[in-house]
Enzyme design. Structure first.
Site, PDB file in Angstrom:
ATOM      1  N   ASP A 490       0.832  -1.201   0.000  1.00 11.27           N
ATOM      2  CA  ASP A 490       0.000   0.000   0.000  1.00 11.27           C
ATOM      3  C   ASP A 490       0.868   1.253   0.000  1.00 11.27           C
ATOM      4  O   ASP A 490       2.079   1.200   0.237  1.00 11.27           O
ATOM      5  CB  ASP A 490      -0.913  -0.025   1.226  1.00 11.27           C
ATOM      6  CG  ASP A 490      -2.226   0.711   0.997  1.00 11.27           C
ATOM      7  OD1 ASP A 490      -2.314   1.504   0.036  1.00 11.27           O
ATOM      8  OD2 ASP A 490      -3.156   0.491   1.781  1.00 11.27           O
ATOM      9  N   ASP A 560     -10.603   1.512  -2.710  1.00  9.39           N
ATOM     10  CA  ASP A 560     -11.005   1.224  -1.336  1.00  9.39           C
ATOM     11  C   ASP A 560     -12.520   1.143  -1.194  1.00  9.39           C
ATOM     12  O   ASP A 560     -13.021   0.681  -0.164  1.00  9.39           O
ATOM     13  CB  ASP A 560     -10.464   2.301  -0.389  1.00  9.39           C
ATOM     14  CG  ASP A 560      -9.010   2.065  -0.007  1.00  9.39           C
ATOM     15  OD1 ASP A 560      -8.500   0.958  -0.260  1.00  9.39           O
ATOM     16  OD2 ASP A 560      -8.387   2.991   0.526  1.00  9.39           O
TER      17      ASP A 560
END
Length: 647
Positions: A490, A560
């Site tokens: 990430d 997300d």
């Protein structure tokens, strides 16, 4: 000796009479709606319905008074293959170079030579490039241009993939001048089009709504999409499509794709001049976000642009991109490897993940056909919230008293693999790494506390080899410490105050690109040393979903936002350029954690099918009926996975 552009579009048969191509540049019709015939339009129809050859049609144009010689209009009317600044072409150029001795920005590049080589020359650095397995898959044309006043050279490198109708293009500046030069702008590709009606399709949005398809007609002036955030960004994707003559459709019409193989600051600009001619540029975002010092004898290479044309609409264009990216961009191992169906702990536990919770989730999910448990954020250092722990990549001893190896072995006893989440590029102030190396951050000049601490974290300075080497060694140790089958990487903040104390004042314009090169070095080395590990890219969701990342990772977390209704648009638009197998897509809980929308498990599963398919929900909270439904959809995806990913 100016290098001009004649044709880009349909493949031209070798036995075709190509004489009409010479009319591409010598004249400009005064009617801006006049259309240059394509090579496939071997015959045209006059107003009486009588067939007419292209050469005859162009002869009639030549004889008409309704046209202008471009010699009267200057270089601004010419179709260029590569355009310089300050020598008569007033459109946005392909290159801007500044000479240190004079401050001049004028560099009139002219044709010097060319060579044709078999195959595709490999990249000379960690900058991601497409590749071939066999030399006969591609042929590469290298055209050398020179500024005869200074000796500065520019190489235009075109690699043609014969069976895929793909051209990859990059540009390399070689400083044969006797002085330092500064590159202010360098586009990877420039495409000039004849007068016509053009429509631009871009893929833009924001966090939780990445890559929404937006189409518009282009008129005189400049339209641009860009990122100056240090990553390719949630806001704009480095991919655009030009449709000619009508708006983009799925099954018909000429369209031209330009995809930049780059994960940093970029610019794609479309400009229509007063003659109605279109210029499309794509490359690293220019100054002030970028500049590069080039000493005598040094060279600089641009990122690669992937150019694809379709005469049958966006459907064929997308299929060509998908096939090319899977075969000639993505890691070879990913061609025959699908990601196991996983369940991710994030929405089940958030930062409160621990050994017992992971095993409970694994036991609950095992009977539904799930094959792997991924331990998301919260497993390392003193990571109990977003304010601490980043940089300290060892298991939290209270949460995981038996370490990652202990939880991996217990999952293996259940028949499950284990994956982990990491964020290699960031560091919290509350971490051992920051306390030891506070100078290892991207920061503004002055004390570190004066720099922007976005999301309670700083970016590590990946322009510095010692920083990249430290993170490489850290994750080498981690990946050897346990049987880790999957790594989600990430990156949760953008780059601001792009300054590196390790670079001198003349090189601060290099920070963003050097950072990107450092990230690619990390990716290249860690993925090659652990080829059996599946690596997934992520940047706060889909903030770095691009072909540069796909050179090193098998898939990318698309957004997300896991809401099924939102994902329809996100995944649909992403698939215009990127293959289904690269799209990270999971079934999450209802009500959805991002939108609070309620949807049934069937809807959530069907949308997640069009990607890697996995789960973000908490199986410990599901009813017997829901568990059975989850088991049924998992079995169905396993049956369909090869068809969905491979066709």
């Amino acid at each position: 000796k100016q290098l001009e552009h004649l044709h880009y579009g349909h493949c031209v048969p070798l036995d075709e009479d190509l004489s009409f191509l010479s009319w591409s540049n010598p004249m400009v019709p005064m009617d801006p709606l006049w259309v240059m015939p394509s090579p496939n339009e071997a015959r045209m129809t006059n107003q009486n319905g009588v067939g007419q050859s292209s050469s005859v049609a162009l002869q009639s144009l030549e004889e008409s008074q309704d046209r202008l010689e471009h010699g009267l209009l200057g270089k601004n009317s010419t179709l260029h293959e590569f355009s310089d600044r300050g020598s008569g072409d007033f459109r946005n150029p392909s290159v801007i170079v500044e000479y240190s001795s004079t401050g001049s920005l004028i560099s009139p590049f002219q044709y010097l030579s060319h060579q044709i080589v078999r195959g595709k020359p490999p990249a000379s650095s960690f900058l991601p490039m497409s590749y071939v397995d066999m030399e006969d898959e591609a042929t590469t044309l290298i055209v050398t241009l020179v500024d005869s006043n200074t000796g500065l050279q520019c190489q235009l490198i075109f690699s043609v993939f014969h069976q895929l109708d793909v051209i990859c293009r990059r540009v390399e500046i070689v400083n044969h001048a006797d002085e330092r030069v500064t590159i202010r702008k360098l586009m990877s590709a420039t495409l000039d089009f004849h007068s016509d009606q053009y429509f631009l399709t871009q893929f833009s949005g924001g966090w939780a709504r990445e890559r929404q398809k937006i189409s518009r007609e282009l008129y005189q002036g400049i339209t641009s999409i860009q990122s100056v955030r240090g990553i390719s960004s949630h806001q704009h994707n480095p991919f655009a499509i030009i449709a000619r003559g009508c708006a983009l459709t799925e099954t018909s019409g000429d369209c031209f794709g330009m995809m930049l193989m780059y994960s940093g600051n970029f610019l794609i600009e479309a400009e229509i001049n007063e003659q109605g001619r279109l210029r499309l540029n794509a490359g690293i975002h220019p100054a002030p976000e970028f500049s590069w010092q080039l000493q005598p004898g040094e060279a600089f290479c641009s990122p690669e642009a992937i150019l694809i044309h379709s005469g049958k609409g966006a459907g064929l264009l997308s299929r060509r991109y998908h096939k090319f990216i899977r075969k000639n961009v993505m890691p070879k191992a990913s061609r025959s490897r699908s990601c196991p169906i996983l369940i991710n702990t994030w929405e089940s536990t958030y930062f409160h993940v621990n050994h017992d919770a992971v095993i409970e989730i694994g036991k609950s999910a095992k009977d539904t056909g799930v094959e792997m448990v991924v331990i998301d954020d919260g497993w390392f250092g003193e990571r109990n919230d977003s304010e601490a722990g980043l940089g300290d990549w060892y298991p939290n001893p209270e949460k995981f008293p038996r370490g990652l190896d202990g939880v991996a072995k217990e999952l293996a006893d259940l028949g499950l693999k284990m994956g982990i989440w990491i964020e290699p590029e960031s560091v919290n102030v509350r971490s051992k790494l920051f306390q030891q190396h506070p100078d290892w951050c991207i920061q503004s000049p002055g004390p570190i506390h004066t720099s922007s601490n976005i999301r309670n974290q700083y970016l590590l300075d990946f322009t510095r080899d010692e920083v990249v080497d430290h993170m490489l060694n850290t994750f080498r140790t981690l990946l050897r410490s346990a049987p880790i089958a999957y790594v989600k990487m990430d990156m949760n903040r953008t780059m601001v105050e792009a300054f590196s104390p390790s670079l001198g004042p003349l090189r601060q314009g290099e920070v963003a690109h050097r950072y990107c090169l450092g990230w690619y070095r990390f990716l290249s080395l860690i993925t090659s040393e652990f080829p059996d590990v599946i690596f997934e890219g992520c940047a706060g969701g889909g903030g770095r979903f691009d072909a540069g990342m796909l050179r090193y990772v098998q898939q990318i977390w698309t957004s997300d936002n896991t809401d099924a209704s939102s994902r329809v648009g996100i995944q649909f638009s992403t698939m215009f350029g990127y293959p289904v197998s690269s799209i990270g897509s999971h079934v999450s809980d209802t009500p959805n954690h991002q939108t609070h929308r309620i949807s049934d498990l069937k809807t959530r599963s069907m949308i997640a099918f069009f990607g890697t398919f996995g789960f973000e929900n908490d199986p410990r909270k599901l009813s017997t009926r829901e568990m059975e439904e989850m088991r049924r959809f998992t079995a169905l995806f396993k049956d369909l996975r090869d068809i969905i990913h491979d066709g």
